[in-house]
Design a protein around this motif. Sequence first.
Motif, short mmCIF file in Angstrom:
data_model
loop_
_atom_site.label_atom_id
_atom_site.label_comp_id
_atom_site.label_asym_id
_atom_site.label_seq_id
_atom_site.Cartn_x
_atom_site.Cartn_y
_atom_site.Cartn_z
N UNK A 179 0.81 -1.20 0.00
CA UNK A 179 0.00 0.00 0.00
C UNK A 179 0.85 1.26 0.00
N UNK A 180 2.15 1.09 -0.14
CA UNK A 180 3.09 2.22 -0.14
C UNK A 180 3.07 2.97 1.17
N UNK A 181 2.91 2.26 2.28
CA UNK A 181 2.86 2.88 3.59
C UNK A 181 4.08 2.51 4.44
N UNK A 182 5.15 2.10 3.80
CA UNK A 182 6.37 1.75 4.51
C UNK A 182 7.51 2.67 4.07
N UNK A 183 8.44 2.90 4.98
CA UNK A 183 9.61 3.70 4.61
C UNK A 183 10.76 2.82 4.11
N UNK A 184 10.55 1.51 4.04
CA UNK A 184 11.60 0.61 3.56
C UNK A 184 11.02 -0.41 2.58
N UNK A 185 11.86 -0.80 1.60
CA UNK A 185 11.49 -1.86 0.67
C UNK A 185 12.75 -2.36 -0.02
N UNK A 186 12.96 -3.67 0.03
CA UNK A 186 14.07 -4.31 -0.67
C UNK A 186 15.41 -3.65 -0.38
N UNK A 187 15.60 -3.22 0.85
CA UNK A 187 16.88 -2.61 1.23
C UNK A 187 16.94 -1.12 1.04
N UNK A 188 15.96 -0.54 0.37
CA UNK A 188 15.91 0.92 0.20
C UNK A 188 15.14 1.53 1.37
N UNK A 189 15.60 2.68 1.82
CA UNK A 189 14.97 3.33 2.97
C UNK A 189 14.84 4.84 2.73
N UNK A 190 13.68 5.35 3.11
CA UNK A 190 13.44 6.78 3.06
C UNK A 190 13.71 7.36 4.44
N UNK A 191 14.62 8.32 4.53
CA UNK A 191 14.97 8.92 5.81
C UNK A 191 14.80 10.43 5.73
N UNK A 192 14.46 11.04 6.86
CA UNK A 192 14.38 12.49 6.95
C UNK A 192 14.82 12.90 8.34
N UNK A 193 15.35 14.11 8.44
CA UNK A 193 15.94 14.54 9.71
C UNK A 193 14.90 14.96 10.73
N UNK A 194 13.77 15.50 10.28
CA UNK A 194 12.78 16.01 11.22
C UNK A 194 11.50 15.21 11.22
N UNK A 195 10.76 15.27 12.34
CA UNK A 195 9.48 14.59 12.45
C UNK A 195 8.33 15.58 12.51
N UNK A 196 8.64 16.87 12.35
CA UNK A 196 7.59 17.88 12.35
C UNK A 196 7.95 19.00 11.38
N UNK A 197 6.92 19.71 10.93
CA UNK A 197 7.07 20.86 10.05
C UNK A 197 6.22 22.00 10.61
N UNK A 198 6.61 23.24 10.39
CA UNK A 198 5.85 24.37 10.93
C UNK A 198 4.51 24.55 10.23
N UNK A 199 3.54 25.09 10.95
CA UNK A 199 2.22 25.33 10.39
C UNK A 199 2.12 26.73 9.81
N UNK A 200 1.29 26.87 8.79
CA UNK A 200 0.94 28.18 8.29
C UNK A 200 1.96 28.89 7.44
N UNK A 201 3.00 28.20 7.00
CA UNK A 201 3.97 28.85 6.14
C UNK A 201 4.70 27.80 5.31
N UNK A 202 5.38 28.26 4.27
CA UNK A 202 6.13 27.35 3.44
C UNK A 202 7.20 26.66 4.26
N UNK A 203 7.48 25.41 3.92
CA UNK A 203 8.47 24.65 4.68
C UNK A 203 9.28 23.77 3.74
N UNK A 204 10.56 23.67 4.01
CA UNK A 204 11.44 22.81 3.22
C UNK A 204 11.54 21.46 3.91
N UNK A 205 11.12 20.41 3.21
CA UNK A 205 11.20 19.05 3.73
C UNK A 205 12.38 18.37 3.07
N UNK A 206 13.37 17.98 3.86
CA UNK A 206 14.58 17.37 3.33
C UNK A 206 14.60 15.87 3.65
#
Length: 308
Positions: A73-100
């Motif tokens: 269902x594409x609800x995992x951050x890992x598949x076949x050894x590939x992993x999606x990682x990000x440094x933050x677990x939150x983003x600010x509200x009400x303004x543009x935000x850079x998600x890395x």
Amino acid sequence: MFSSSRFTLRRRPLAAVGAAAALALTLAACGSSSDSSSMPGMDHGIKSSAASSPSATASTGDMPGMDHMADGNRLSDTQDGYRLTSSGQSLPAGKQAAYRFTVTGPDGKPVTSFAIDQTKRMHFYAIRSDLTGFQHLHPAMAVDGTWTADLASLAPGSWRTFASFTPDSGADKGKDFVLSRTVTVPGQAAKTPLPPAAGSTQVDGYTVTVKGELMAGMAHPLTVSVAKDGKPVTELQPYLNTYAHLTAFHEGDAAFAHLHPTTKVNEDHGGPDLSFHAELPTAGNWRLFLQFQTGGKLHTAALTLRVG
């Protein structure tokens, strides 16, 4: 604004297919970090919409951004050894935000070689858990493999991000992946009820009609028609090498599906009918986001589809 012979989330080449019976859609804007746009009426910002409940953060019970659910269902951050990682677990509200974020390969190192798929090396999506606030971006990658997606204003609530890509090297060269994580936007959030299933919707003066009766786990033809002022539209322009980009999210868990039209591209002469070959794995309500382009402007229509 919308753009498959199976629920694969893989982008597939265009080929002719047939039509079927009645339903309708709406989508949100797609763009690169530099051309991102949010979908009209999709309530992605603080002023125009209430966010989903923070308690609706992924159904796994894990911390935001640490999801390891079944990748079907594409609800995992890992598949076949590939992993999606990000440094933050939150983003600010009400303004543009850079998600890395970074995609690491089976060797644990950041992947930097990606194949071009629908004119882009990375397709990035963000959706609130109540299926509002849809954004579709094409982020930029730094030489170290770090991607930056410039998100438009976010309303408080739980959001899920999806990275869709195809490695261009290694054992999985040419294989399509969709990995996802959750992120929290702090603040008071209220869940927005999902609009009921409908056969048509309007966006920017265009009427989008969907025809097709889908059953879970079975492939069916789906036809999208575009009209304006009661007249068929025949001037759809190519967008990402297609006449429509279509994304779907399942109510409750935000499972992701990416469908592609089988209608061949003939310069700026798309429409009024666009054919899709669709297969959604789970019964229930799916929120469809269709993106199409006319006169150099991208439109996004959103609609709820009931799958039996």
